[in-house]
Design an enzyme around this catalytic site. Sequence first.
Site, PDB file in Angstrom:
ATOM      1  N   GLY A  23      -1.563  -1.908 -37.244  1.00 29.30           N
ATOM      2  CA  GLY A  23      -1.688  -0.514 -36.838  1.00 29.30           C
ATOM      3  C   GLY A  23      -1.943   0.392 -38.021  1.00 29.30           C
ATOM      4  O   GLY A  23      -1.170   0.387 -38.987  1.00 29.30           O
ATOM      5  N   GLY A  25      -2.286   3.762 -37.715  1.00 30.29           N
ATOM      6  CA  GLY A  25      -1.975   5.136 -37.351  1.00 30.29           C
ATOM      7  C   GLY A  25      -1.105   5.772 -38.403  1.00 30.29           C
ATOM      8  O   GLY A  25      -1.005   5.288 -39.539  1.00 30.29           O
ATOM      9  N   ILE A  27       2.226   6.025 -38.824  1.00 30.19           N
ATOM     10  CA  ILE A  27       3.337   5.225 -39.356  1.00 30.19           C
ATOM     11  C   ILE A  27       2.823   4.059 -40.181  1.00 30.19           C
ATOM     12  O   ILE A  27       3.291   3.809 -41.301  1.00 30.19           O
ATOM     13  CB  ILE A  27       4.245   4.735 -38.213  1.00 30.19           C
ATOM     14  CG1 ILE A  27       4.940   5.923 -37.545  1.00 30.19           C
ATOM     15  CG2 ILE A  27       5.287   3.748 -38.732  1.00 30.19           C
ATOM     16  CD1 ILE A  27       5.723   5.560 -36.300  1.00 30.19           C
ATOM     17  N   GLU A  46      -6.095  -3.155 -37.802  1.00 33.36           N
ATOM     18  CA  GLU A  46      -6.221  -2.126 -36.787  1.00 33.36           C
ATOM     19  C   GLU A  46      -7.183  -2.569 -35.692  1.00 33.36           C
ATOM     20  O   GLU A  46      -8.300  -2.991 -35.976  1.00 33.36           O
ATOM     21  CB  GLU A  46      -6.716  -0.823 -37.425  1.00 33.36           C
ATOM     22  CG  GLU A  46      -7.099   0.281 -36.452  1.00 33.36           C
ATOM     23  CD  GLU A  46      -5.971   0.703 -35.538  1.00 33.36           C
ATOM     24  OE1 GLU A  46      -6.170   0.665 -34.307  1.00 33.36           O
ATOM     25  OE2 GLU A  46      -4.878   1.042 -36.044  1.00 33.36           O
ATOM     26  N   GLY A 115       2.596   2.231 -32.442  1.00 36.17           N
ATOM     27  CA  GLY A 115       2.935   3.391 -31.629  1.00 36.17           C
ATOM     28  C   GLY A 115       4.363   3.341 -31.125  1.00 36.17           C
ATOM     29  O   GLY A 115       5.048   2.316 -31.206  1.00 36.17           O
ATOM     30  N   ASP A 156      10.306  13.797 -27.834  1.00 37.28           N
ATOM     31  CA  ASP A 156       9.563  12.548 -27.724  1.00 37.28           C
ATOM     32  C   ASP A 156       9.593  11.941 -26.332  1.00 37.28           C
ATOM     33  O   ASP A 156       8.832  11.012 -26.058  1.00 37.28           O
ATOM     34  CB  ASP A 156      10.108  11.518 -28.725  1.00 37.28           C
ATOM     35  CG  ASP A 156       9.815  11.895 -30.166  1.00 37.28           C
ATOM     36  OD1 ASP A 156       9.169  12.940 -30.387  1.00 37.28           O
ATOM     37  OD2 ASP A 156      10.216  11.145 -31.079  1.00 37.28           O
ATOM     38  N   ALA A 164       8.660  15.907 -34.886  1.00 35.27           N
ATOM     39  CA  ALA A 164       9.956  16.587 -34.944  1.00 35.27           C
ATOM     40  C   ALA A 164       9.804  18.098 -34.798  1.00 35.27           C
ATOM     41  O   ALA A 164      10.600  18.745 -34.111  1.00 35.27           O
ATOM     42  CB  ALA A 164      10.663  16.254 -36.259  1.00 35.27           C
ATOM     43  N   HIS A 288      -3.916  32.997 -58.036  1.00 31.95           N
ATOM     44  CA  HIS A 288      -4.525  32.033 -58.957  1.00 31.95           C
ATOM     45  C   HIS A 288      -3.561  31.786 -60.115  1.00 31.95           C
ATOM     46  O   HIS A 288      -2.997  32.736 -60.665  1.00 31.95           O
ATOM     47  CB  HIS A 288      -5.848  32.575 -59.501  1.00 31.95           C
ATOM     48  CG  HIS A 288      -6.428  31.727 -60.584  1.00 31.95           C
ATOM     49  ND1 HIS A 288      -7.109  30.563 -60.319  1.00 31.95           N
ATOM     50  CD2 HIS A 288      -6.413  31.872 -61.931  1.00 31.95           C
ATOM     51  CE1 HIS A 288      -7.500  30.030 -61.459  1.00 31.95           C
ATOM     52  NE2 HIS A 288      -7.090  30.807 -62.453  1.00 31.95           N
TER      53      HIS A 288
END
Length: 309
Positions: A23, A25, A27, A46, A115, A156, A164, A288
């Site tokens: 994966g 993604g 994480i 992936e 996921g 979630d 979060a 700046h």
Amino acid sequence: MNVLDNEGALNLTEVPAKLGVIGSGVIGLEMGSVWNRVGAEVTILEAAPTFLAAADQQIAKEAFKYFTKEQGLNIELGVKIGDIKSEGKGVSVAYETAAGEAKTEVFDKLIVAIGRIPNTKGLNAEAVGLEKDERGFIKVDGECRTNLPNVWAIGDVVRGPMLAHKASDEGVAVAERIAGQKPHIDFNNVPFVIYTDPEIAWVGKTEEQLKAEGVEYKKGTSGFGANGRALAMGKAKGTVKVLADAKTDRILGVHMIGPVVSELVTEGVTALEFFASSEDIARIIHAHPTLSEVVHEAALAADKRALHG
């Protein structure tokens, strides 16, 4: 334990010589990037053919170059995962590449980052008639009300990004609604951040989404390569991209890769929330030397008025 989730990956007490990650993604990329920087040889597998498909692809392609060519991460896209077996003190992963080649790699540790799912098992929702969808998420309306009176759900376990800060804002909004107020959350204005090095962050629409929706837009980009603060930090690489409506100049999306862009993206969030134009950001004085000057420059570039490139 040789097959780990993201929590297990953070609990490792020594650097694995060879680390596999399934994966790419948020994480998977964060975990793979961290362990790569402390010395592990990392391979990320992936299934999707596109790297960071949720991100603006100009930024994603730049990230892919940094992670593979400069940092040495091996990222294989479009793979089909086969058997995963214990192999001595490690774990073997059989897979087929996008080109159809059969491969088997043996890793000391394997992180599975494909996921997250909502943690609603054991809630006994059926007993009280609380509705969930086919993926286990609690069904809510636009204001986080469930189908039960006086029962709300946030975070979630409901629709929307598993972040979060999104959950926190939902919680505040629900408390305000219970108190009789009428708050509003625009999910298009939720910032996304990937805490790699360099960091990746964005808010609003990607260029690909605008094209698919048939929206006429203009864009401005600027890089950190000539930014004094980034040069002083030794991190003078990356890009900021501003997308604005071609007719009204209203900002539609801000995308970036570079040093501390997790902080810089808030300027884009504020701009979207207050319906700002690219000219609004272009006419705001940015101190700046700061990294935020690159955001300023990208906004200027959207109207072809860039000062430094």
